[in-house]
Design a protein around this motif. Structure first.
Motif, PDB file in Angstrom:
ATOM      1  N   PRO A   1      -5.833  -4.046   0.731  1.00  0.00           N
ATOM      2  CA  PRO A   1      -5.951  -2.552   0.602  1.00  0.00           C
ATOM      3  C   PRO A   1      -5.133  -1.824  -0.520  1.00  0.00           C
ATOM      4  O   PRO A   1      -5.489  -0.870  -1.076  1.00  0.00           O
TER       5      PRO A   1
ATOM      6  N   LYS B   1      -7.191  -2.161  -3.735  1.00  0.00           N
ATOM      7  CA  LYS B   1      -8.323  -1.246  -3.618  1.00  0.00           C
ATOM      8  C   LYS B   1      -7.561   0.249  -4.050  1.00  0.00           C
ATOM      9  O   LYS B   1      -8.239   1.092  -4.719  1.00  0.00           O
ATOM     10  N   SER B   2      -6.406   0.465  -3.310  1.00  0.00           N
ATOM     11  CA  SER B   2      -5.830   1.767  -3.715  1.00  0.00           C
ATOM     12  C   SER B   2      -5.453   1.948  -4.914  1.00  0.00           C
ATOM     13  O   SER B   2      -5.470   3.087  -5.442  1.00  0.00           O
TER      14      SER B   2
ATOM     15  N   ASN C   1       0.709   4.041  -3.031  1.00  0.00           N
ATOM     16  CA  ASN C   1       0.321   5.234  -2.771  1.00  0.00           C
ATOM     17  C   ASN C   1       1.389   6.300  -3.318  1.00  0.00           C
ATOM     18  O   ASN C   1       1.200   7.490  -3.473  1.00  0.00           O
TER      19      ASN C   1
ATOM     20  N   LYS D   1       1.282   6.638  -7.244  1.00  0.00           N
ATOM     21  CA  LYS D   1       0.283   7.568  -7.381  1.00  0.00           C
ATOM     22  C   LYS D   1       0.608   8.919  -7.106  1.00  0.00           C
ATOM     23  O   LYS D   1       0.176   9.892  -7.783  1.00  0.00           O
TER      24      LYS D   1
ATOM     25  N   LEU E   1       0.890  -1.233   0.009  1.00  0.00           N
ATOM     26  CA  LEU E   1      -0.086   0.112   0.003  1.00  0.00           C
ATOM     27  C   LEU E   1       0.891   1.309  -0.024  1.00  0.00           C
ATOM     28  O   LEU E   1       0.604   2.361  -0.740  1.00  0.00           O
TER      29      LEU E   1
END
Length: 850
Positions: free
Chosen positions: A595, A598-599, A575, A578, A571
């Protein structure tokens, strides 16, 4: 703690018995949304603006006393409904296929063999094997389990998982809730342990069925594309309504003929309204998802299809995705000595290595599912079978499972000829060293051996043993006095298709990042084999923990290998990518991966080894766990977006001459060139061209040789709209020129000028279909690409045009006159000339690229 049954002793149902029960009792599924009937779809068509306009036109013709025209339009209404029904059923069949694929998978034992089947095919009496992360596919009784806990909050509302026990006696199903029950229930989640289950209830006879819950059905979601085109259709509909009023009023005032004014207004409204846009998106996205499923990729969320072509970073697991997930023991280490099993394949293993193999087998499941444990068992069967080192008669007393705090597991055995217990442990070498209480010097010595094996691309496990003579077993593994035995090095060959798939990603501008729990050396070895860029750089999980968010964002810009990473750190990586402006696709298979999945912009779950939790969090599911399938999905996603763009550009272009030829004659007080019947005839070409020809178009040759699409780039950007307008205006200029030349300058009859103009428009329309199949290749080049739907549309258009032109009754209804061969030749040349400039532009662009 309970023992797990040996699945080899279980036969389960036979395939014949299972089929008979499914036929008699129904599939293991709950009632979902009903498929719409033909009448329901037809009623929806009747509510469409285009249908209402056709009905209004028919009514006007009846008022004018033109029964033939009214009947002709009515006939076309049924044809339009027929086409729509075909498109709708095709779409629904695709969605039904996707629903079948998205049914949770179940591991059953049938005819004594383990096999994975769709959850809907589980029958009463089946023997299920469930483990951590699985959704329980049916209600059943626990026959055997190890450390089994299940989240039943879906049924009870209690968020705390409940403990389950096994039952050797036949018991009846009881209500869910409470610890130490032997019953498990459909759709609940296994959060810990594993078990063998006998199915007692399926479908509506499950607990969830009794309280009226239904499976979530897979339906097309509203996407950015649909919102964009919806806005465009709305704006054009408003413009059409305004022009309708203007035309009716202008026609009525200037000519005093209000009925024909309404006819002209309705014709213009029909010409401007691009009702094909929503149809195209619904069909392309649904059939696109179905086509992607043929490449072993299940689409769970429609927006993922749009995003696929934009992916810039692809984060992938190593094991099972880049590799075969078929482990074999390649090297073993004990007492400072290495033994290479690959180099000495046909030799007997020296005696001093036997104990290491013996305890690695004792630390594994009796009948393992894990690929590494299968490899260890296979090693024992090959070299130690029939020796005193194989203990099939020892009963398993207890198991200490792997945990986040300690990446090692221990199994406690009771030897037949000894009073004390024998404990076997295996796991991450650091964890085993910790259990053996290594000091810093011994650990550094071990670390050099681990690194040496990892640098050869091996997955390294440590093995230890301990005796225990007290009656009550301790609560933790650390309470045993372990003796370090050695290291097991396992290899997992790279999938043959991966190097080519990696190369294809790079040519498509997609960066590939490997994330693994293995050592850096192992990861680098695999990275070199698959052709990953910058294999000399890597970041480890412990290093990730120490980095700030800003530092991490900077470091990951040129690092493609992340080793010793735990699932929770995925995760962090997602992130960070991104935050750097990347469009991230991420693969995962475990509960802890959810997680990150989904992210990520595109979460990709593994269908074979992945848990249901991971699949539910993901946008895509790779049915065969193969990396090359992900690359195929990216290629397919780009193709789908390209084809939608081609279809929309064509629709935009063809509506320009239709609208122009409906409006200009009214403004210049000429006879109407196009009437409702002509618009509907054109729709019979436009509709199937959009929904079948462009949808079936293969991908462009350069689809994986161009950079990812900017996700902010609109479907109808300035260039697309500009080119479509130019195409439409060039067709309008030619068709209008034909009408003006024959009607105004040569003074030929209204019927002849109309027939010539309409025929030219049909030829130009077919030309637009052909030229828009590719904006980079010429028509001649695209004709070499197979597209069966194209020939049906071209042949159908030519056939029906010949009926209109040469069957007197139909010709009269269309208000045409007879056309001679020379007339047809003029129409053909004029129609073809309308798109020649675009073909010339393609040739110029092709020369520039060279």
């Amino acid at each position: 703690m309970e023992n797990i049954l040996d699945v080899k002793t279980i036969k389960g149902l036979s395939e014949t018995e299972a089929s008979e029960r499914l036929e008699k009792e129904g599939y293991n599924e709950l009632p979902s949304a009903k498929t719409r009937s033909i009448f329901a779809i037809a009623f929806e068509v009747m509510k469409e603006p285009m249908f209402l306009l056709l009905v209004a036109c028919g009514a006007l013709y009846l008022i004018l006393g033109d029964v033939g025209e009214a009947l002709m339009l009515l006939g076309f209404v049924f044809v339009v409904i027929g086409i729509t029904l075909y498109q709708e059923r095709k779409t629904e069949r695709a969605l039904e296929a996707l629903r079948d694929l998205s049914s949770p998978r179940a591991l059953v034992i049938r005819d004594g063999q383990e096999k994975r089947i769709p959850g809907r095919e589980v029958a009463r009496g089946d023997i299920l094997v469930i483990s951590e992360g699985d959704r329980v596919p049916a209600d059943g009784i626990v026959l055997s389990s190890v450390n089994l806990s299940i989240d039943e909050s879906l049924l009870t509302g209690e968020s705390v998982p409940v403990r389950k026990v096994s039952s050797e006696d036949a018991v009846e199903m009881i209500r869910p809730g409470g610890d130490d029950s032997p019953c498990v229930y459909s759709s609940t989640l296994v959060v810990q342990g594993q078990a063998i289950i006998r199915v007692e209830g399926t479908g509506i006879k499950t607990e969830i069925g009794k309280i009226g819950k239904a499976l979530q059905t897979l339906e097309p979601e509203g996407t950015l594309l649909q919102k964009e085109t919806g806005k465009l259709v709305r704006n054009l509909a408003i413009a059409g309504a305004c022009l309708f009023v203007i035309v009716v009023v202008a026609y009525g005032i200037t000519r005093g003929d209000w009925l024909n004014g309404f006819l002209a207004g309705i014709t213009l409204a029909m010409a401007i309204l691009p009702e094909e846009f929503p149809v195209v998106l619904t069909i392309f996205l649904a059939l696109g998802a179905w086509r992607i499923s043929q490449k072993n990729v299940l689409t769970r969320r429609m927006p993922a299809i749009e995003t696929l072509g934009s992916a810039t970073v692809l984060c992938v697991d190593k094991t099972g995705t880049l590799t075969m997930n078929q482990m074999s023991v390649s090297q073993i280490f004990t007492g400072g000595e290495y033994y290479n099993l690959v180099a000495r394949e046909k030799e007997n293993i020296p005696e001093n290595f036997h104990e290491l193999i013996e305890f690695s087998i004792l630390a594994s499941q009796i009948d393992p599912f894990d690929p590494m444990e299968k490899a260890i068992k296979s090693l024992g069967d090959m070299y130690l079978s029939g020796t005193e080192h194989i203990h099939k008669d020892w009963p398993l007393v207890h198991e200490y499972p792997l945990s986040k705090k300690l990446l090692a597991l221990s199994r406690v055995w009771k030897a037949r000829d000894r009073e004390d217990y024998i404990i076997a442990a295996k796991g991450a070498p650091e964890a085993i060293a910790d259990l053996c209480h290594f000091d810093e010097k011994k650990f550094q010595e071990l670390l050099s051996s681990i690194t040496a094996m990892a640098n050869e691309g091996l997955r390294v496990l440590g093995v230890a043993k301990a005796p225990f003579s007290e009656k009550d077993l301790p609560g933790e593994q650390h309470d045993f006095r372990f003796e370090f035995l050695g290291l097991i090095g396992l290899s997992d060959p790279v999938r043959p298709s991966v190097p080519d798939a990696i190369s294809e990603c790079y040519s498509a501008g997609v960066r590939v990042v490997m994330i693994t729990g293995d050592y850096p050396g192992t990861a680098q070895n695999i990275a070199r084999q698959i052709g990953l860029n910058q294999t000399e750089k890597f970041i480890t999980g412990p290093e990730l923990e120490r980095m700030s968010e800003t530092e991490l964002r900077e470091k990951i810009k040129d690092v493609n290998i992340f080793a010793r990473v735990v699932p929770e750190q995925k995760l962090l990586l997602v992130n960070a990518f991104k935050a750097n402006g990347e469009i991230v696709a991420m693969t995962g298979d475990g509960v802890n991966d959810a997680p990150a999945l989904k992210s990520a912009h595109i979460g990709i779950a593994m269908g074979g080894r992945g848990t249901d939790v991971a699949r539910e969090a993901a946008s895509l599911v790779i049915v065969d766990d193969d990396f090359s399938s992900i690359v195929q999905a990216i290629k397919m996603g780009r193709r789908i977006f390209d084809n939608i763009k081609k279809a929309i550009a064509y629709i935009f272009a063809i509506h320009v001459p239709i609208a122009g030829m409906s409006l200009i004659p009214v403004l210049l007080k000429w006879p109407l060139v196009l009437m409702p019947v002509h618009i509907v005839f054109l729709e019979l070409i436009i509709d199937p061209a959009c929904s079948t020809v462009f949808e079936a178009e293969p991908e462009e040759k350069d689809v994986m040789k161009r950079p990812p699409r900017n996700p902010k780039e609109p479907l109808l950007g300035a260039r697309t709209i500009g080119m479509s307008l130019l195409q439409g205006l060039s067709v309008l200029a030619i068709v209008l020129g034909v009408f003006v030349y024959f009607f105004v300058f040569r003074g030929q009859s209204e019927e002849e000028a109309r027939a010539l103009s309409f025929t030219t428009l049909i030829v130009a329309n077919l030309g637009l279909i052909l030229t828009n199949r590719s904006w980079s290749r010429t028509i001649i080049a695209t004709l070499m690409t197979p597209n069966l739907a194209l020939w049906w549309v071209l042949g159908g258009a030519a056939f029906f045009l010949s009926l209109v032109l040469y069957i007197p009754v139909i010709r009269g209804l269309f208000k045409f006159s007879f056309l001679h061969t020379n007339d047809l030749l003029i129409c053909f040349i004029a129609g073809v000339s309308s798109i020649l400039w675009f073909e010339g532009l393609k040739l110029i662009n092709m020369k520039k690229k060279r």
